[in-house]
Design a protein around this motif. Structure first.
Motif, PDB file in Angstrom:
ATOM      1  N   ILE A   1      -0.098  14.514  -0.503  1.00 60.26           N
ATOM      2  CA  ILE A   1      -0.318  13.678   0.501  1.00 60.26           C
ATOM      3  C   ILE A   1      -0.189  12.213   0.480  1.00 60.26           C
ATOM      4  CG2 ILE A   1      -2.277  13.191   2.150  1.00 60.26           C
ATOM      5  CD1 ILE A   1      -3.247  16.177   1.796  1.00 60.26           C
ATOM      6  N   GLU A   2      -0.748  11.687  -0.706  1.00 60.61           N
ATOM      7  CA  GLU A   2      -0.471  10.292  -1.023  1.00 60.61           C
ATOM      8  C   GLU A   2       1.088  10.066  -0.846  1.00 60.61           C
ATOM      9  OE1 GLU A   2      -4.188   8.513  -3.519  1.00 60.61           O
ATOM     10  OE2 GLU A   2      -2.336   9.387  -4.664  1.00 60.61           O
ATOM     11  N   PHE A   3       1.693  10.810  -1.562  1.00 60.69           N
ATOM     12  CA  PHE A   3       3.265  10.597  -1.533  1.00 60.69           C
ATOM     13  C   PHE A   3       4.083  10.537  -0.101  1.00 60.69           C
ATOM     14  CE2 PHE A   3       7.646  12.318  -2.456  1.00 60.69           C
ATOM     15  CZ  PHE A   3       8.243  11.248  -3.113  1.00 60.69           C
ATOM     16  N   VAL A   4       3.559  11.640   0.581  1.00 63.58           N
ATOM     17  CA  VAL A   4       4.121  11.455   1.930  1.00 63.58           C
ATOM     18  C   VAL A   4       3.574  10.401   2.859  1.00 63.58           C
ATOM     19  CG1 VAL A   4       3.820  12.864   4.136  1.00 63.58           C
ATOM     20  CG2 VAL A   4       4.163  14.055   2.048  1.00 63.58           C
ATOM     21  N   PHE A   5       2.317  10.034   2.518  1.00 62.83           N
ATOM     22  CA  PHE A   5       1.641   8.561   3.217  1.00 62.83           C
ATOM     23  C   PHE A   5       2.481   7.526   2.853  1.00 62.83           C
ATOM     24  CE2 PHE A   5      -2.491  10.990   4.216  1.00 62.83           C
ATOM     25  CZ  PHE A   5      -1.956  11.848   5.184  1.00 62.83           C
ATOM     26  N   GLY A   6       2.619   7.566   1.588  1.00 61.54           N
ATOM     27  CA  GLY A   6       3.437   6.204   1.134  1.00 61.54           C
ATOM     28  C   GLY A   6       4.994   6.067   1.749  1.00 61.54           C
ATOM     29  N   ILE A   7       5.627   7.581   1.803  1.00 65.40           N
ATOM     30  CA  ILE A   7       6.936   7.080   2.507  1.00 65.40           C
ATOM     31  C   ILE A   7       6.648   6.640   4.055  1.00 65.40           C
ATOM     32  CG2 ILE A   7       8.683   8.820   3.224  1.00 65.40           C
ATOM     33  CD1 ILE A   7       8.565  10.334   0.691  1.00 65.40           C
TER      34      ILE A   7
ATOM     35  N   PHE B   1       0.694  -1.006  -0.113  1.00 68.73           N
ATOM     36  CA  PHE B   1      -0.171  -0.028  -0.179  1.00 68.73           C
ATOM     37  C   PHE B   1       0.866   1.249   0.021  1.00 68.73           C
ATOM     38  CE2 PHE B   1      -3.385   2.616   2.165  1.00 68.73           C
ATOM     39  CZ  PHE B   1      -4.105   3.016   1.008  1.00 68.73           C
ATOM     40  N   GLY B   2       1.857   1.283   0.743  1.00 67.79           N
ATOM     41  CA  GLY B   2       2.786   2.408   0.964  1.00 67.79           C
ATOM     42  C   GLY B   2       3.649   2.600  -0.733  1.00 67.79           C
ATOM     43  N   ALA B   3       3.914   1.652  -1.463  1.00 69.51           N
ATOM     44  CA  ALA B   3       4.384   1.541  -2.660  1.00 69.51           C
ATOM     45  C   ALA B   3       3.400   2.181  -3.553  1.00 69.51           C
ATOM     46  CB  ALA B   3       5.110   0.364  -3.079  1.00 69.51           C
ATOM     47  N   HIS B   4       2.181   1.672  -3.658  1.00 69.41           N
ATOM     48  CA  HIS B   4       1.024   2.266  -4.275  1.00 69.41           C
ATOM     49  C   HIS B   4       0.896   3.683  -3.943  1.00 69.41           C
ATOM     50  CE1 HIS B   4      -2.834   2.609  -6.126  1.00 69.41           C
ATOM     51  NE2 HIS B   4      -3.370   3.023  -4.785  1.00 69.41           N
ATOM     52  N   LEU B   5       0.874   4.096  -2.749  1.00 73.07           N
ATOM     53  CA  LEU B   5       0.569   5.629  -2.699  1.00 73.07           C
ATOM     54  C   LEU B   5       1.845   6.356  -3.208  1.00 73.07           C
ATOM     55  CD1 LEU B   5      -0.964   5.412   1.009  1.00 73.07           C
ATOM     56  CD2 LEU B   5      -2.069   5.699  -0.902  1.00 73.07           C
ATOM     57  N   LEU B   6       3.004   5.798  -2.953  1.00 74.39           N
ATOM     58  CA  LEU B   6       4.196   6.625  -3.276  1.00 74.39           C
ATOM     59  C   LEU B   6       4.278   6.754  -4.668  1.00 74.39           C
ATOM     60  CD1 LEU B   6       6.918   7.743  -2.165  1.00 74.39           C
ATOM     61  CD2 LEU B   6       8.003   5.551  -2.918  1.00 74.39           C
ATOM     62  N   PHE B   7       3.924   5.756  -5.409  1.00 70.67           N
ATOM     63  CA  PHE B   7       3.848   5.578  -7.028  1.00 70.67           C
ATOM     64  C   PHE B   7       2.805   6.626  -7.447  1.00 70.67           C
ATOM     65  CE2 PHE B   7       2.121   4.268 -11.052  1.00 70.67           C
ATOM     66  CZ  PHE B   7       3.145   4.318 -11.685  1.00 70.67           C
ATOM     67  N   SER B   8       1.729   6.495  -6.892  1.00 71.26           N
ATOM     68  CA  SER B   8       0.393   7.208  -7.330  1.00 71.26           C
ATOM     69  C   SER B   8       0.695   8.732  -7.284  1.00 71.26           C
ATOM     70  CB  SER B   8      -0.852   6.928  -6.781  1.00 71.26           C
ATOM     71  OG  SER B   8      -2.018   7.621  -6.935  1.00 71.26           O
ATOM     72  N   GLY B   9       1.188   9.242  -5.969  1.00 68.29           N
ATOM     73  CA  GLY B   9       1.509  10.535  -5.942  1.00 68.29           C
ATOM     74  C   GLY B   9       2.716  10.992  -6.577  1.00 68.29           C
ATOM     75  N   GLY B  10       3.935  10.132  -6.558  1.00 66.26           N
ATOM     76  CA  GLY B  10       4.893  10.545  -7.188  1.00 66.26           C
ATOM     77  C   GLY B  10       4.772  10.679  -8.676  1.00 66.26           C
ATOM     78  N   ARG B  11       3.974   9.587  -9.417  1.00 63.79           N
ATOM     79  CA  ARG B  11       3.643   9.846 -10.949  1.00 63.79           C
ATOM     80  C   ARG B  11       3.343  11.275 -11.047  1.00 63.79           C
ATOM     81  NH1 ARG B  11      -0.179   5.534 -13.757  1.00 63.79           N
ATOM     82  NH2 ARG B  11      -1.427   6.246 -12.054  1.00 63.79           N
TER      83      ARG B  11
END
Length: 158
Positions: free
Chosen positions: A61-67, A18-28
């Motif tokens: 926010i998704e990016f930060v939560f992913g981290i 889930f963290g990788a998903h959020l990081l990818f979604s926000g980072g993209r």
């Protein structure tokens, strides 16, 4: 013991996924500005959110939560704060758009966030108590001691 270790590893894997998903979604979005094509009224809703800056804020926010999830720091905080976006994504993808891709991503996000919240829910025990004494955040260590209310009264209350 092995059963607890297996469950721990499963929850850890789900947290990392889930963290990788959020990081990818926000980072993209942060790196490329990518906004997925959402058909119909769902696309109009996403465009309206982007017009007022809400879509962009959610992606950061998704990016930060992913981290946070990937580094195992403030996990419960990240899960709780991500839940409104998760429910929004689930509702939009499942009931408003209903296309095959969205029918997968919406429930998947709700499942991941929901299972992780359930796995970490023991830390929310105080929220389920019918009566609590006031406790400032900077005094939160006291919550882990037995008879906190009696301790407060013996110290002269608040």
């Amino acid at each position: 013991m092995a059963q607890n270790k297996t469950l721990y590893l499963i929850i850890t894997w789900i947290r990392l996924f889930f963290g990788a998903h959020l990081l990818f979604s926000g980072g993209r979005y942060i790196l490329t500005g990518y906004v997925p094509e959402i058909p119909g009224i769902g696309g109009e809703w996403a465009a309206a959110n982007a017009a007022i800056g809400l879509y962009q804020a959610v992606k950061y926010i998704e990016f930060v939560f992913g981290i946070m999830l990937l580094t195992n720091r403030f996990v419960l905080l990240a899960l709780i704060l991500e839940m409104p976006a998760t429910v929004n994504i689930f509702w939009l993808n499942t009931f408003i758009v209903g296309m095959p891709r969205q029918m997968f991503t919406g429930p998947q996000e709700l499942f991941l966030n929901g299972v992780l919240l359930l796995a970490y829910s023991g830390y929310l025990g105080a929220a389920l108590k019918p009566r609590l004494e006031p406790l400032w955040l900077w005094n939160s260590r006291r919550a882990y001691k037995d008879n906190y209310a009696e301790q407060i009264r013996s110290e002269g209350g608040l």
